[in-house]
Scaffold this active site. Structure first.
Site, PDB file in Angstrom:
ATOM      1  N   ASN A 163       0.865  -1.219  -0.026  1.00 25.41           N
ATOM      2  CA  ASN A 163      -0.059   0.024   0.031  1.00 25.41           C
ATOM      3  C   ASN A 163       0.902   1.306  -0.057  1.00 25.41           C
ATOM      4  OD1 ASN A 163       0.970   0.212   2.689  1.00 25.41           O
ATOM      5  ND2 ASN A 163      -1.046  -0.298   3.580  1.00 25.41           N
TER       6      ASN A 163
ATOM      7  N   SER B 191      -2.926  -1.355 -12.571  1.00 25.44           N
ATOM      8  CA  SER B 191      -3.012  -2.136 -13.547  1.00 25.44           C
ATOM      9  C   SER B 191      -3.262  -1.633 -14.946  1.00 25.44           C
ATOM     10  CB  SER B 191      -3.386  -3.421 -13.082  1.00 25.44           C
ATOM     11  OG  SER B 191      -2.757  -4.490 -13.729  1.00 25.44           O
TER      12      SER B 191
ATOM     13  N   GLN C 120      -8.808  -7.029 -15.983  1.00 26.63           N
ATOM     14  CA  GLN C 120      -7.807  -5.831 -15.584  1.00 26.63           C
ATOM     15  C   GLN C 120      -8.645  -4.917 -14.693  1.00 26.63           C
ATOM     16  OE1 GLN C 120      -4.207  -5.536 -15.391  1.00 26.63           O
ATOM     17  NE2 GLN C 120      -4.931  -6.703 -17.019  1.00 26.63           N
TER      18      GLN C 120
ATOM     19  N   HIS D 226      -9.186  -5.414 -10.672  1.00 20.25           N
ATOM     20  CA  HIS D 226      -7.981  -5.164  -9.820  1.00 20.25           C
ATOM     21  C   HIS D 226      -8.160  -4.093  -8.762  1.00 20.25           C
ATOM     22  CE1 HIS D 226      -5.148  -8.337 -10.635  1.00 20.25           C
ATOM     23  NE2 HIS D 226      -5.140  -7.998 -11.967  1.00 20.25           N
TER      24      HIS D 226
ATOM     25  N   GLU E  94       1.304  -1.306 -19.785  1.00 19.61           N
ATOM     26  CA  GLU E  94       1.956  -2.635 -18.961  1.00 19.61           C
ATOM     27  C   GLU E  94       1.486  -4.028 -19.725  1.00 19.61           C
ATOM     28  OE1 GLU E  94      -0.427  -3.164 -15.254  1.00 19.61           O
ATOM     29  OE2 GLU E  94       1.322  -4.260 -14.250  1.00 19.61           O
ATOM     30  N   HIS E  95       0.271  -3.964 -19.950  1.00 20.37           N
ATOM     31  CA  HIS E  95      -0.227  -5.311 -20.813  1.00 20.37           C
ATOM     32  C   HIS E  95      -0.765  -4.893 -22.043  1.00 20.37           C
ATOM     33  CE1 HIS E  95      -1.192  -6.393 -16.513  1.00 20.37           C
ATOM     34  NE2 HIS E  95      -0.145  -7.262 -16.711  1.00 20.37           N
TER      35      HIS E  95
ATOM     36  N   ASP F 169      -0.867 -13.596 -16.017  1.00 20.06           N
ATOM     37  CA  ASP F 169      -0.614 -13.285 -14.504  1.00 20.06           C
ATOM     38  C   ASP F 169      -0.291 -14.591 -13.702  1.00 20.06           C
ATOM     39  OD1 ASP F 169      -1.706 -10.850 -14.936  1.00 20.06           O
ATOM     40  OD2 ASP F 169      -3.789 -11.099 -14.543  1.00 20.06           O
TER      41      ASP F 169
ATOM     42  N   HIS G 296      45.220  11.500 -11.097  1.00 17.98           N
ATOM     43  CA  HIS G 296      45.008  10.587 -12.054  1.00 17.98           C
ATOM     44  C   HIS G 296      46.349  10.279 -13.039  1.00 17.98           C
ATOM     45  CE1 HIS G 296      40.920  11.185 -10.622  1.00 17.98           C
ATOM     46  NE2 HIS G 296      40.545  10.189 -11.341  1.00 17.98           N
TER      47      HIS G 296
END
Lengths: 430, 430
Positions: free
Chosen positions: B214, B237, B259, B262, B327-328, B361, B420
């Protein structure tokens, strides 16, 4: 004086924990100022860039003059020492060659039940490269940040570099030219980060922003993260050197100071099993310091954060190194590979007495942008992968779905997700 | 009603930009509370964990009872439906098989001047896995987060999961057991993230923390980032479905709702070239909604954030998809591969009419932790690489240093870094 620890002392663990947890950075909270600047750039675009550049860099910009022209870049290249250009070209060639070997492979296969699976790597479309102005404006950093993007196949590479009072480092422009940077804007600070993230009328937004910067730039990168990708926020530089008594103390002393001269907050640590060698290195440091241009910075870093750890047996240094998880690790012993293979946490390893860490800063090939502040425990140096992303590929037909679909329905029901279950079961009915 | 856009409408670009920039998440500022909890865990360790767990989960813990015992896990497994265990085992097998193919290769070569170069990948030593309690406690997520770590070779995998009123989901424990999680603690929230990052007397610290949570957990992960690595902070999602008129509208409707169920902040978008199909999908959504257990959530997501984009030609969906960077992505057309190869930005692609996103999934094999909120433009799903890091290896001898050292000296001098230059030039004199 640098701290001196003896691994066989009774209070060693406490002293070592102190060393590990010592805060070297003064964190200044610039978040509110930066949030304001970013919001202003988002709202007012180019005009906000002009205003901040006038205020911070004492420079009047216009839509036309904000971008560094091709002619300016050509003139800058022409004004550079040809030997320096050749050195940059050698570095660019070697960095490109090394990074080309990092390119990941795509995956494609059909599994035993007929599901086609795989993944495909693609480059991000546009990348932004922040380059600091003034003293910290390093041509080598331009190559190290730009070339992995080029190798990845990034189509549009945009550089921002502040030019206080209108001054730009010609060799920085030469490095940008050699690296194939597509657009250069003379802006810096949080406002430049905002322009790259949100875009303005003149500057199209990018997908990822990389490169070092001051506290304002670092805070701005953190705040725009999510809107765009960012690289790590680098802390002060560090080196850990594991050296036996057979090294030239002057070489090791120079290596410690090469790290120390970056920043008073840098840290150089030597682990050795030879108390006389440790003493000789300390003396060599003091002698070198008399001749160095940045001896004040290097001296202060060595005094405040330098450390020498004496161990009875160099094998003890393996576990200590994994706890320190140094950005740079030199292993100056007879059989460095054997020791290296037992060490898990280090950004880069420099193996053998001739491999000065500085070689990796410029011309070896691997990236010099490396994880600091013990983050080598979980992260890696900048690479081609940072400019690419991976898409999973899944393909079922009716038959292969029958093989794995019922298990998905079972799990979806267990999770109380009935639309999930429906989506598969409708296709199974078919 | 979901929004409906027509790509050939005059105001399409404005409407599309609105869709892209619509804020779906209510960001609650819990940073101060979280900072306090983290500081308290750092200071008081176990006792702070006990106090917060009593307050938030109404559960009295002790040093002994904080850890979920092996017997408890066994009993949980025994209490599960054997069919669900079998489904988890199938999923675990397929996830492991897919992720094993992600393991990166080490690199070692000697270049044309004799410099030995390479890189070596190693696993992080310890990883922490956050698992939410209550409704969002998904066994599938345990597999998806734990198995890539196992495949990477992480030696110690620690799971934290809150158990409000002492209740734990047996199938979550079963998934942990199947995935080979080494330690499980019944703690959650920011305090659990703090325990993993800083360690307590009972819980050793880890190097990286992954897993969903959360707002408190997300804020805590951001705050401990640097002390440990973290995975992406996932947003709500999303799915984008490209579908021609030859699909079964009920299938596509179920996919959109899978989807949407969710989270009310989830987003489902359909792109199609067939207005009648679009209408049929809308009707099927309404019919499905009457029978779904989470129809209230799914319906609200579809109403508030759902969208249907009508195009004249499905080829237009390629450019639109790259801007959405979903995302998908489902591609439900006759030749999905041809279209997929032209699309750059998507977390995962589901190719063909039978490839329901839900398959990914649970059981397909690829990870279901994927970039949200347009971040597929620059980032990838969770993988074995997230649990590994790369160390660069460089080795010169006297001769190869002579070939590349002078260029390093030149560049060091240009950058004003004389230590250096000294570090290399001393070795060149030899």
């Amino acid at each position: 004086m640098p701290s001196e620890l003896r691994a066989n002392a009774g209070d060693f663990e406490d002293q070592f924990l102190d060393l590990l947890s010592s805060k070297r950075e003064v964190s200044s909270d610039v978040n509110d100022v930066v949030a304001e600047i970013l919001a202003d750039v988002k709202r007012r675009g180019d005009q906000a860039l002009f205003d901040y550049t006038k205020r911070f860099d004492r420079l009047e910009l216009t839509v036309d003059s904000m971008r560094v022209s091709a002619i300016e870049v050509e003139e800058a290249v022409a004004s550079c020492d040809p030997e320096s250009i050749k050195a940059l070209e050698l570095a660019a060639h070697r960095i490109t060659d090394y990074h080309a070997r990092q390119k990941p492979e795509n995956l494609q296969y059909t599994d035993e039940v007929g599901v086609q699976l795989g993944h495909r790597w693609t480059a991000v479309q546009a990348a932004g490269l922040y380059v600091p102005g003034g003293l910290a404006s390093y041509p080598s950093s331009v190559l190290m940040n730009a070339l992995p993007a080029k190798v990845a196949g990034v189509e549009r590479l945009v550089m921002v570099v502040p030019s206080p009072d209108g001054v730009l480092n010609p060799l920085v422009l030469a490095a940008a030219s050699i690296a194939g940077v597509d657009e250069i804007y003379r802006i810096g600070g949080a406002q430049a980060v905002g322009a790259l993230a949100y875009g303005t009328d003149t500057i199209n937004p990018v997908d990822i922003i990389v490169g070092p910067g001051n506290a304002y730039v670092a805070a701005a990168k953190k705040q725009v993260f999510g809107t765009v990708g960012i690289d790590m926020i680098a802390g002060p530089s560090e080196i850990l050197i594991i050296a036996d008594g057979k090294n030239d103390p002057r070489w090791i002393a120079a290596d410690l100071l090469a790290q120390a001269e970056h920043d008073t907050a840098a840290q150089s640590i030597l682990i050795t099993d030879d108390v006389n060698f440790a003493e000789a290195v300390k003396q060599a440091v003091d002698i070198h310091l008399q001749a160095l241009s940045r001896s004040e910075i290097a001296g202060k870093s060595w005094q405040d954060h330098g450390a020498i750890i004496l161990v009875d047996d160099l094998e003890e240094s393996i576990a200590l190194t994994d706890r320190i998880a140094p950005e740079h690790l030199e292993i100056a012993v007879d059989e460095p590979d054997a020791m290296a293979s037992k060490i898990r946490n280090a950004g880069a390893m420099f193996l053998g007495r001739y491999t000065a860490e500085v070689i990796g800063d410029y011309v070896a090939g691997p990236n010099h942008v490396l994880p600091t502040a013990r983050s080598a425990r979980f992260s890696s140096g900048l690479s081609v992968l940072d400019f690419m992303k991976r898409t999973s590929l899944i393909s079922c037909d009716a038959q292969s779905l029958k093989a794995i679909g019922p298990a998905a329905v079972t799990l979806a029901k267990e999770e109380g997700l009935t639309a999930h279950a429906l989506s598969v079961s409708l296709r199974l009915e078919d």
